[in-house]
Design a protein around this motif. Structure first.
Motif, PDB file in Angstrom:
ATOM      1  N   THR A   9       0.835  -1.204   0.000  1.00  0.00           N
ATOM      2  CA  THR A   9       0.000   0.000   0.000  1.00  0.00           C
ATOM      3  C   THR A   9       0.867   1.250   0.000  1.00  0.00           C
ATOM      4  O   THR A   9       0.605   2.198  -0.748  1.00  0.00           O
ATOM      5  N   ALA A  10       1.909   1.265   0.821  1.00  0.00           N
ATOM      6  CA  ALA A  10       2.823   2.416   0.863  1.00  0.00           C
ATOM      7  C   ALA A  10       3.463   2.642  -0.510  1.00  0.00           C
ATOM      8  O   ALA A  10       3.564   3.779  -0.981  1.00  0.00           O
ATOM      9  N   GLU A  11       3.859   1.569  -1.171  1.00  0.00           N
ATOM     10  CA  GLU A  11       4.469   1.680  -2.505  1.00  0.00           C
ATOM     11  C   GLU A  11       3.468   2.211  -3.533  1.00  0.00           C
ATOM     12  O   GLU A  11       3.801   3.063  -4.357  1.00  0.00           O
ATOM     13  N   ARG A  12       2.239   1.711  -3.503  1.00  0.00           N
ATOM     14  CA  ARG A  12       1.217   2.147  -4.460  1.00  0.00           C
ATOM     15  C   ARG A  12       0.888   3.625  -4.282  1.00  0.00           C
ATOM     16  O   ARG A  12       0.811   4.378  -5.254  1.00  0.00           O
ATOM     17  N   LEU A  13       0.720   4.058  -3.043  1.00  0.00           N
ATOM     18  CA  LEU A  13       0.402   5.461  -2.777  1.00  0.00           C
ATOM     19  C   LEU A  13       1.537   6.384  -3.217  1.00  0.00           C
ATOM     20  O   LEU A  13       1.301   7.414  -3.855  1.00  0.00           O
ATOM     21  N   ALA A  14       2.767   6.009  -2.905  1.00  0.00           N
ATOM     22  CA  ALA A  14       3.916   6.828  -3.307  1.00  0.00           C
ATOM     23  C   ALA A  14       4.023   6.883  -4.826  1.00  0.00           C
ATOM     24  O   ALA A  14       4.303   7.941  -5.405  1.00  0.00           O
ATOM     25  N   ALA A  15       3.774   5.766  -5.493  1.00  0.00           N
ATOM     26  CA  ALA A  15       3.835   5.726  -6.959  1.00  0.00           C
ATOM     27  C   ALA A  15       2.735   6.591  -7.588  1.00  0.00           C
ATOM     28  O   ALA A  15       2.973   7.255  -8.608  1.00  0.00           O
ATOM     29  N   ASP A  16       1.547   6.602  -6.997  1.00  0.00           N
ATOM     30  CA  ASP A  16       0.458   7.442  -7.505  1.00  0.00           C
ATOM     31  C   ASP A  16       0.850   8.920  -7.470  1.00  0.00           C
ATOM     32  O   ASP A  16       0.664   9.650  -8.442  1.00  0.00           O
ATOM     33  N   ALA A  17       1.395   9.364  -6.344  1.00  0.00           N
ATOM     34  CA  ALA A  17       1.818  10.767  -6.225  1.00  0.00           C
ATOM     35  C   ALA A  17       2.988  11.063  -7.164  1.00  0.00           C
ATOM     36  O   ALA A  17       3.038  12.126  -7.789  1.00  0.00           O
ATOM     37  N   GLN A  18       3.906  10.128  -7.293  1.00  0.00           N
ATOM     38  CA  GLN A  18       5.045  10.308  -8.195  1.00  0.00           C
ATOM     39  C   GLN A  18       4.580  10.470  -9.636  1.00  0.00           C
ATOM     40  O   GLN A  18       5.050  11.354 -10.360  1.00  0.00           O
ATOM     41  N   THR A  19       3.653   9.651 -10.059  1.00  0.00           N
ATOM     42  CA  THR A  19       3.121   9.735 -11.421  1.00  0.00           C
ATOM     43  C   THR A  19       2.490  11.098 -11.665  1.00  0.00           C
ATOM     44  O   THR A  19       2.746  11.739 -12.687  1.00  0.00           O
ATOM     45  N   TYR A  20       1.694  11.563 -10.722  1.00  0.00           N
ATOM     46  CA  TYR A  20       1.026  12.857 -10.870  1.00  0.00           C
ATOM     47  C   TYR A  20       2.059  13.988 -10.984  1.00  0.00           C
ATOM     48  O   TYR A  20       1.973  14.840 -11.864  1.00  0.00           O
ATOM     49  N   LEU A  21       3.016  13.994 -10.092  1.00  0.00           N
ATOM     50  CA  LEU A  21       4.037  15.047 -10.099  1.00  0.00           C
ATOM     51  C   LEU A  21       4.920  14.982 -11.345  1.00  0.00           C
ATOM     52  O   LEU A  21       5.246  16.014 -11.941  1.00  0.00           O
ATOM     53  N   SER A  22       5.279  13.795 -11.759  1.00  0.00           N
ATOM     54  CA  SER A  22       6.123  13.625 -12.955  1.00  0.00           C
ATOM     55  C   SER A  22       5.419  14.146 -14.203  1.00  0.00           C
ATOM     56  O   SER A  22       6.052  14.753 -15.072  1.00  0.00           O
ATOM     57  N   ARG A  23       4.133  13.918 -14.285  1.00  0.00           N
ATOM     58  CA  ARG A  23       3.363  14.408 -15.440  1.00  0.00           C
ATOM     59  C   ARG A  23       3.341  15.935 -15.513  1.00  0.00           C
ATOM     60  O   ARG A  23       3.069  16.498 -16.554  1.00  0.00           O
ATOM     61  N   HIS A  24       3.628  16.573 -14.388  1.00  0.00           N
ATOM     62  CA  HIS A  24       3.670  18.032 -14.349  1.00  0.00           C
ATOM     63  C   HIS A  24       5.100  18.566 -14.345  1.00  0.00           C
ATOM     64  O   HIS A  24       5.334  19.727 -14.014  1.00  0.00           O
ATOM     65  N   GLY A  25       6.053  17.713 -14.706  1.00  0.00           N
ATOM     66  CA  GLY A  25       7.430  18.152 -14.909  1.00  0.00           C
ATOM     67  C   GLY A  25       8.331  18.172 -13.690  1.00  0.00           C
ATOM     68  O   GLY A  25       9.448  18.686 -13.763  1.00  0.00           O
ATOM     69  N   TYR A  26       7.894  17.627 -12.579  1.00  0.00           N
ATOM     70  CA  TYR A  26       8.727  17.605 -11.383  1.00  0.00           C
ATOM     71  C   TYR A  26       9.645  16.390 -11.380  1.00  0.00           C
ATOM     72  O   TYR A  26       9.270  15.309 -11.848  1.00  0.00           O
ATOM     73  N   GLU A  27      10.836  16.573 -10.833  1.00  0.00           N
ATOM     74  CA  GLU A  27      11.777  15.473 -10.624  1.00  0.00           C
ATOM     75  C   GLU A  27      11.422  14.848  -9.275  1.00  0.00           C
ATOM     76  O   GLU A  27      11.500  15.516  -8.240  1.00  0.00           O
ATOM     77  N   VAL A  28      11.007  13.580  -9.305  1.00  0.00           N
ATOM     78  CA  VAL A  28      10.422  12.967  -8.111  1.00  0.00           C
ATOM     79  C   VAL A  28      11.070  11.627  -7.797  1.00  0.00           C
ATOM     80  O   VAL A  28      11.295  10.806  -8.678  1.00  0.00           O
ATOM     81  N   SER A  29      11.326  11.412  -6.506  1.00  0.00           N
ATOM     82  CA  SER A  29      11.719  10.092  -6.025  1.00  0.00           C
ATOM     83  C   SER A  29      10.704   9.696  -4.947  1.00  0.00           C
ATOM     84  O   SER A  29       9.999  10.547  -4.409  1.00  0.00           O
ATOM     85  N   THR A  30      10.630   8.420  -4.670  1.00  0.00           N
ATOM     86  CA  THR A  30       9.666   7.950  -3.671  1.00  0.00           C
ATOM     87  C   THR A  30      10.383   7.268  -2.521  1.00  0.00           C
ATOM     88  O   THR A  30      11.488   6.743  -2.672  1.00  0.00           O
TER      89      THR A  30
END
Length: 157
Positions: A78-99
């Motif tokens: 669950t922790a991995e899925r939630l972090a990946a969801d936020a990462q996907t959203y931020l990445s689509r808006h041009g942010y450099e993201v790690s989880t």
């Protein structure tokens, strides 16, 4: 404006009312805010966390900073899925993201506070996201994090 509560309260009533009722985000800062650090997003998948993340992106502030998404849950998947969801959203808006998904039975506020001291300039999180018996017994993550801010905290309800 100071929002510190008295000795008998963790935060002032004014701050609590702002967080519950304000149609805009609230930025809570310590007396000496760190400068030039990265951004930590505490994401639990709640509606307030989603709203805070969307408004953070919409405002476009801190667009040149690296972002780390922390998600805390007792279940690693669950922790991995939630972090990946936020990462996907931020990445689509041009942010450099790690989880940083974290499997822990500790209260999320404890885990978040431990990570904030690692040189982050800003913590982005939803205010008053998940309620229930655990929040009633242990206290709100929002109240704990805002009660002793070590960095600027971007909150939205």
């Amino acid at each position: 404006m100071t929002f510190r509560g008295t000795g008998s309260e963790r935060n002032s009533d004014t701050l609590s009312q702002l967080l519950h009722a304000a149609p805009r985000p609230v930025l809570v800062c310590p007396d000496a805010a760190p400068a030039g650090g990265d951004v930590l997003v505490a994401y639990d998948g709640s509606l307030p966390a989603m709203r805070a993340l969307q408004l953070f992106v919409l405002l476009g502030c801190w667009g040149d900073r690296r972002i780390t998404v922390v998600s805390v849950d007792t279940q690693g998947e669950t922790a991995e899925r939630l972090a990946a969801d936020a990462q996907t959203y931020l990445s689509r808006h041009g942010y450099e993201v790690s989880t940083k998904p974290i499997t822990s039975g500790a209260h999320p506020s404890e885990v978040i506070v431990r990570h904030v001291v690692d040189g982050f300039e800003l913590l982005v999180m939803g205010a008053y996201g998940r309620r229930g018996l655990r929040e009633f017994i242990f206290g709100s993550t929002t109240q704990t994090v805002v009660g002793l801010p070590k960095t600027c905290v971007f909150l939205y309800h």
